[in-house]
Design a protein around this motif. Structure first.
Motif, mmCIF file in Angstrom:
data_model
loop_
_atom_site.group_PDB
_atom_site.id
_atom_site.type_symbol
_atom_site.label_atom_id
_atom_site.label_comp_id
_atom_site.label_asym_id
_atom_site.label_seq_id
_atom_site.Cartn_x
_atom_site.Cartn_y
_atom_site.Cartn_z
ATOM 1 N N GLU A 1 51.804 45.139 27.283
ATOM 2 C CA GLU A 1 52.076 43.706 27.169
ATOM 3 C C GLU A 1 52.415 43.327 25.725
ATOM 4 N N ARG A 2 51.660 43.858 24.774
ATOM 5 C CA ARG A 2 51.913 43.565 23.353
ATOM 6 C C ARG A 2 53.225 44.197 22.909
ATOM 7 N N ASP B 1 56.338 42.220 23.496
ATOM 8 C CA ASP B 1 56.609 41.117 22.566
ATOM 9 C C ASP B 1 57.671 41.492 21.530
#
Length: 135
Positions: A55-56, A59
């Motif tokens: 998820e990070r 980004d």
């Protein structure tokens, strides 16, 4: 004198497993840049691996994140001081939960082995006889 660094960013599906794996190899985590969604693994003064939850990692890119268990997005290669150091690091990686990533390569003046970390990223460890490198 300025010394250029490399920060290798890798997506991980299990951050805690990855942190444990790399600390078992003898690397430290920089707590200043380690959070609940990333870990800063200090490999040397000039090499840092940033382990990011998927998820990070997302980004930082608009692209689909490669499934490193099925595809190869990068081959990472670390130098070693000696043949024995190659074996030592790869043996630690295998004992810590890594898997072999091919057969050892022995060319006399150059020796290497490789492993996959728990996420399937391929790491090579290579020693080269300094006398074989002409300046």
């Amino acid at each position: 004198m300025y010394q250029q660094m490399i920060f290798v960013n890798l997506a991980t599906s299990d951050l805690e497993t990855s942190k444990k794996f790399f600390t078992e190899l003898g690397y430290s985590l920089n707590p200043q840049f380690t959070t609940d969604d990333c870990a800063c693994v200090v490999i040397s003064e000039t090499i840092v691996a940033m382990l990011l939850t998927r998820e990070r990692y997302q980004d930082f890119t608009n692209k689909e994140i490669a499934d490193s268990a099925k595809t190869s997005e990068v081959l990472l290669c670390l130098s070693a001081e000696s043949r024995a150091n190659v074996d030592e690091l790869v043996d630690k990686a295998l004992a810590a939960g890594g898997t072999p990533a091919g057969e050892p390569q022995d060319h006399g003046f150059m020796y290497g082995r490789s492993f996959q970390d728990p996420d399937g990223h391929t790491w090579e460890v290579v020693w080269m006889d300094p006398s074989a490198v002409q300046g």
